[in-house]
Design a protein around this motif. Structure first.
Motif, PDB file in Angstrom:
ATOM      1  N   HIS A  51       0.855  -1.196   0.000  1.00 60.53           N
ATOM      2  CA  HIS A  51       0.000   0.000   0.000  1.00 60.53           C
ATOM      3  C   HIS A  51       0.888   1.244   0.000  1.00 60.53           C
ATOM      4  O   HIS A  51       0.765   2.112   0.858  1.00 60.53           O
ATOM      5  N   HIS A  52       1.757   1.301  -0.967  1.00 61.46           N
ATOM      6  CA  HIS A  52       2.790   2.328  -0.952  1.00 61.46           C
ATOM      7  C   HIS A  52       2.227   3.738  -1.104  1.00 61.46           C
ATOM      8  O   HIS A  52       2.783   4.686  -0.552  1.00 61.46           O
ATOM      9  N   VAL A  53       1.147   3.919  -1.827  1.00 60.82           N
ATOM     10  CA  VAL A  53       0.581   5.264  -1.997  1.00 60.82           C
ATOM     11  C   VAL A  53       0.072   5.800  -0.665  1.00 60.82           C
ATOM     12  O   VAL A  53       0.288   6.968  -0.321  1.00 60.82           O
ATOM     13  N   ILE A  54      -0.595   4.942   0.099  1.00 56.02           N
ATOM     14  CA  ILE A  54      -1.113   5.350   1.414  1.00 56.02           C
ATOM     15  C   ILE A  54       0.032   5.764   2.329  1.00 56.02           C
ATOM     16  O   ILE A  54      -0.039   6.797   3.016  1.00 56.02           O
ATOM     17  N   PHE A  55       1.098   4.973   2.331  1.00 54.64           N
ATOM     18  CA  PHE A  55       2.232   5.279   3.214  1.00 54.64           C
ATOM     19  C   PHE A  55       2.994   6.516   2.741  1.00 54.64           C
ATOM     20  O   PHE A  55       3.550   7.256   3.552  1.00 54.64           O
ATOM     21  N   ARG A 114       7.080  -5.240  -5.681  1.00 53.64           N
ATOM     22  CA  ARG A 114       6.729  -4.997  -4.292  1.00 53.64           C
ATOM     23  C   ARG A 114       7.382  -6.028  -3.384  1.00 53.64           C
ATOM     24  O   ARG A 114       7.955  -5.699  -2.343  1.00 53.64           O
ATOM     25  N   LYS A 115       7.303  -7.290  -3.793  1.00 53.98           N
ATOM     26  CA  LYS A 115       7.905  -8.345  -2.979  1.00 53.98           C
ATOM     27  C   LYS A 115       9.437  -8.246  -2.998  1.00 53.98           C
ATOM     28  O   LYS A 115      10.100  -8.536  -2.007  1.00 53.98           O
ATOM     29  N   ALA A 116       9.968  -7.835  -4.134  1.00 44.66           N
ATOM     30  CA  ALA A 116      11.425  -7.674  -4.234  1.00 44.66           C
ATOM     31  C   ALA A 116      11.910  -6.597  -3.258  1.00 44.66           C
ATOM     32  O   ALA A 116      12.883  -6.803  -2.515  1.00 44.66           O
ATOM     33  N   LEU A 117      11.223  -5.465  -3.248  1.00 41.94           N
ATOM     34  CA  LEU A 117      11.619  -4.390  -2.337  1.00 41.94           C
ATOM     35  C   LEU A 117      11.391  -4.795  -0.891  1.00 41.94           C
ATOM     36  O   LEU A 117      12.212  -4.482  -0.016  1.00 41.94           O
ATOM     37  N   LEU A 119       9.111   2.548  -5.525  1.00 41.84           N
ATOM     38  CA  LEU A 119       8.138   1.764  -6.304  1.00 41.84           C
ATOM     39  C   LEU A 119       7.541   2.545  -7.464  1.00 41.84           C
ATOM     40  O   LEU A 119       6.873   1.961  -8.324  1.00 41.84           O
ATOM     41  N   PHE A 120       7.763   3.839  -7.525  1.00 41.88           N
ATOM     42  CA  PHE A 120       7.285   4.625  -8.666  1.00 41.88           C
ATOM     43  C   PHE A 120       8.203   4.459  -9.886  1.00 41.88           C
ATOM     44  O   PHE A 120       7.850   4.864 -10.989  1.00 41.88           O
TER      45      PHE A 120
END
Length: 778
Positions: A11-15, A302-305, A365-366
């Motif tokens: 949920h990278h946008v929320i964070f 996402r899983k890689a990061l 992630l962007f």
């Protein structure tokens, strides 16, 4: 924590939004950071000497002054005396001036048979050469004037400017100096150079130079960090991400300055480049693990990061914790700016951890992963780390021996370190402040000062000749001490009155024999010049002492000598106490040294308890001391060799260095412990730890060197020393982590850590697979 990191990447946008919402209130206050135009903050709180000093100033007025001096071939010409008078009269119109004293307005006692009168020394300016010569002789023979208002050769005149005590008016000194300079500018056609020296000008210059340092430190640190990131990673996108992360950390830290009411001073000025460098260290560790082999294992970005973050989060959390503890240990200091530094630096560490793991990942992630994940191969840094490992594996015993020799030598020179704060030495030799002080002290007298307070138990006690004799005896002793230039007391005025009363006969420059005669003189004396040296009830007197000894070590010895003399004197129950600015400086440096010892002890104790608990081994915890104490001992040895004293800036080095140096040790030992727990031999575990963590450790150490190295551009010698020494510590800590610690570990071939699995990876084929395929180190 690892579950939270899964949420961050999913949920990278929320964070990202949450991180920015958290940061914006702090950042919005960043533009309002204040740099005060004084450095009065170096005062001990709740100190009895400070309380007495404040009460003393209420009786005699503020003791702060500065000297305006200028030189002529002969001051005693009509033109030059008129010049002196005009300047004096204009300076007297300044609202911020408490008092002006010069030969142009000072009172003089003139006597005849059984009488004397008081009039201005320069009431009329003579034109006749013989009258001017007589005036010169009169001035240079008067102890109240010579070396105070006129040089012994009559070539240098001084104007003494006394100031008000206005601690709540932060711009007071700046306004006063600016108004003085505007007046003096009108006279530059008559005088080549005016020299202003004293605590007022020194204080203002410290704060003004500080502003210039801030304008230099931040942009240059940014530039060098950008170049470093691009050089090591060769990726514009990673460079931009790093800049974004450190900018937000910096903005929040600067905003905290404003929110807490803390101002920039010559201690907290260290915070911005420090936070910038430390904020980048966790970023570097994250970037160093972002290799293409991770994408092969985790195609989903996402899983890689998330896998990268999980790998580094615990060591990064521990480094944040230990570094913050190192900074917070300084909060026990009795000196407010050091406590403020402790708060801001620790807060900066919290900010950098939060943003490194909650703001930076969403930004990563962007970007397309193939654009920012990369492999480094065996060239460059990998080759360098391979050579380091080969050196350690081949010469471990010699390295340990050489390190011991270096530590022993450093310990010897540590005993040579002086403890002092010399404000004059804070400035470079070619600085205007230093030049002005040198000029005034060479031709007139010192601009440092302290006072002796003397109190009797009865009113009019200092009309009694015996009590006046106590002042005179003490004053004569103080004059005899090296470093003391001028002393003035109420007795000097009484002696001058007695001499004038006896037709200016020098043989009568003595204390009158009776109390009645003293009282008679005081009735005749019509001047307020004595008000700075005796109170209205004549039971509290002052000896003003001007000194050219600026070293606090020298001042401490001088004060101790006077104190011993006072204790041996027969002063009939009179209360005698040393007070003034020099005593405050001596007390401050004493508190600074004690605080250094306590803070270092607390930081070391807490940090290493944490390491013992985390590493789950007392032995390996003890070994972790080596790469952290090694650079600190080396630092003190360098200070002893170079003659760099322990002062308000360099006293912070050991605690700051300990908090930072332990970071790379944690990263290294965490990796080593992980490999040993898998059953890999000590030798190969060290090899892999150096290869896996070496790049990030080297890069973070170099970045810290840059962050601290920028401080050598400062205009202050202590800040230059702080930056230079801390940069050296970062390099020596790097050597301690990658060379000394592995060499010590190799001395004991048995295990220091309990294994979670048997040593089943010891066969040569398995080890070869690990060492020849760098991707497996992920």
């Amino acid at each position: 924590m690892k579950k939270i990191l899964d949420l961050v990447t999913q949920h990278h946008v929320i964070f990202l939004i949450a991180s920015l919402v958290f940061a914006l209130p702090f950042i919005s206050f960043a533009p309002f950071v204040k740099t005060v135009d004084n450095v009065d903050y170096f005062t001990l709180e709740d100190d009895p000497d400070v309380e007495f000093y404040n009460g003393f100033k209420k009786t005699f007025g503020n003791d702060e002054f500065f000297v305006i001096a200028f030189e002529k071939e002969d001051i005693f010409t009509s033109k030059n005396l008129t010049l002196l008078k005009n300047i004096t009269e204009e300076l007297e119109t300044i609202d911020e001036v408490r008092e002006i004293k010069s030969l142009a307005n000072v009172d003089d006692t003139i006597g005849g048979p059984d009488y004397f009168e008081v009039k201005e020394f320069l009431q009329d300016i003579p034109e006749d050469g013989s009258e001017l010569a007589n005036l010169k002789k009169q001035a240079v023979s008067n102890p109240l004037y010579v070396k105070n208002l006129i040089s012994p050769d009559a070539r240098t005149a001084a104007i003494m400017v006394s100031t008000y005590d206005r601690p709540d008016d932060e711009d007071y000194r700046k306004r006063l100096i600016e108004k003085c300079e505007r007046i003096l500018d009108h006279y530059h056609k008559d005088v080549n150079n005016f020299y202003m020296a004293g605590w007022t000008t020194t204080n203002l210059s410290l704060s003004q130079y500080l502003k210039k340092d801030m304008a230099t430190f931040i942009p240059i640190t940014y530039l060098l960090i950008i170049l470093s990131i691009f050089f090591f990673f060769g990726n514009v996108r990673l460079t931009l991400l790093a800049i974004a992360n450190i900018s937000v950390c910096m903005g929040c830290t600067m905003g905290l300055f404003s929110l807490t009411g803390i101002t920039h001073n010559n201690v907290t000025t260290i915070v911005p480049p420090l936070v910038m460098a430390l904020a980048l260290c966790d970023t570097v560790h994250i970037f160093s693990h972002m290799k293409k082999s991770v994408l092969s294992k985790f195609p989903d970005k996402r899983k890689a990061l998330a896998s990268v973050l999980k790998r580094v989060v615990m060591p990064c959390f521990l480094t944040t914790l230990t570094t913050a503890i190192g900074f917070l240990s300084l909060a026990i200091s009795e000196i407010p700016p050091i406590r403020e530094f402790a708060l801001l630096a620790a807060a900066g560490m919290v900010f950098e951890f939060i943003f490194s793991f909650f703001l930076l990942p969403p930004l990563i992630l962007f970007f397309a992963p193939e654009k920012i994940y990369q492999d480094y191969g065996k060239r460059g840094m990998s080759s360098f780390l391979g050579h380091i490992n080969g050196l350690v594996q081949s010469y471990s015993r010699f390295i340990v021996f050489l390190s011991l020799v270096v530590v022993i030598i450093a310990c010897f020179f540590t005993s040579k370190i002086g403890v002092e704060t010399n404000l004059v030495d804070f400035f470079k030799k070619n600085s205007p402040v230093r030049s002005a002080i040198d000029f005034v002290e060479k031709r007139l007298s010192g601009v440092g000062s302290f006072d002796i307070s003397l109190q009797t138990e009865e009113e009019d006690g200092f009309k009694i000749p015996a009590n006046l004799q106590v002042i005179d005896t003490l004053q004569q002793y103080i004059k005899s001490i090296e470093g003391v230039d001028v002393t003035i007391s109420f007795v000097d005025f009484i002696k001058d009155m007695n001499e004038s009363f006896h037709e200016e006969n020098p043989d009568h420059y003595t204390i009158p024999e009776t109390r009645e005669l003293v009282s008679q003189y005081l009735l005749l004396y019509d001047s307020d010049d004595i008000e700075d040296f005796i109170n209205e009830t004549y039971d509290h007197a002052r000896i003003s002492v001007r000194i050219s000894e600026h070293s606090t070590a020298g001042q401490e010895k001088l004060i101790a000598d006077i104190q011993r003399f006072i204790e041996k004197m027969n002063h009939s129950g009179m209360k005698i106490r040393i007070t003034g600015r020099a005593l405050q400086d001596v007390n401050t440096i004493d508190a600074l040294v004690k605080g250094q010892v306590y803070s270092l002890s607390i930081a070391a104790g807490v940090i290493f308890v944490i390491l013992f608990l985390v590493l789950k081994s007392f032995a390996i915890g003890c070994l972790s001391l080596i790469p952290n104490l090694f650079p600190i001992v080396l630092n003190f040895g360098i200070m002893g060799i170079a003659g760099i004293p322990l002062n308000t800036a360099t006293a912070l080095i050991a605690v700051v260095a300990l908090g930072i140096a332990v970071d790379d040790t944690i990263h290294f030992l965490s990796e080593y412990r992980e490999k040993r727990a898998k059953g890999i031999t000590i030798s190969e575990s060290l090899n892999l730890a150096i290869l896996v963590k070496g790049r990030a450790i080297v890069l973070s150490s170099l970045i810290l060197c840059i962050g601290f190295g920028v401080m050598v551009l400062s205009r202050f010698v202590p800040i230059i020393n702080f930056g230079m020494l801390t940069a050296i510590i970062m390099i020596s800590a790097l050597i301690g982590d990658l060379v000394v610690l592995p060499s010590v570990l190799l001395l004991k071939r048995s295990d220091f850590l309990p294994l979670s699995a048997p040593e089943n990876i010891n066969d040569k084929k398995e080890v070869k697979k690990w060492t020849e395929n760098p991707s497996l180190t992920n």
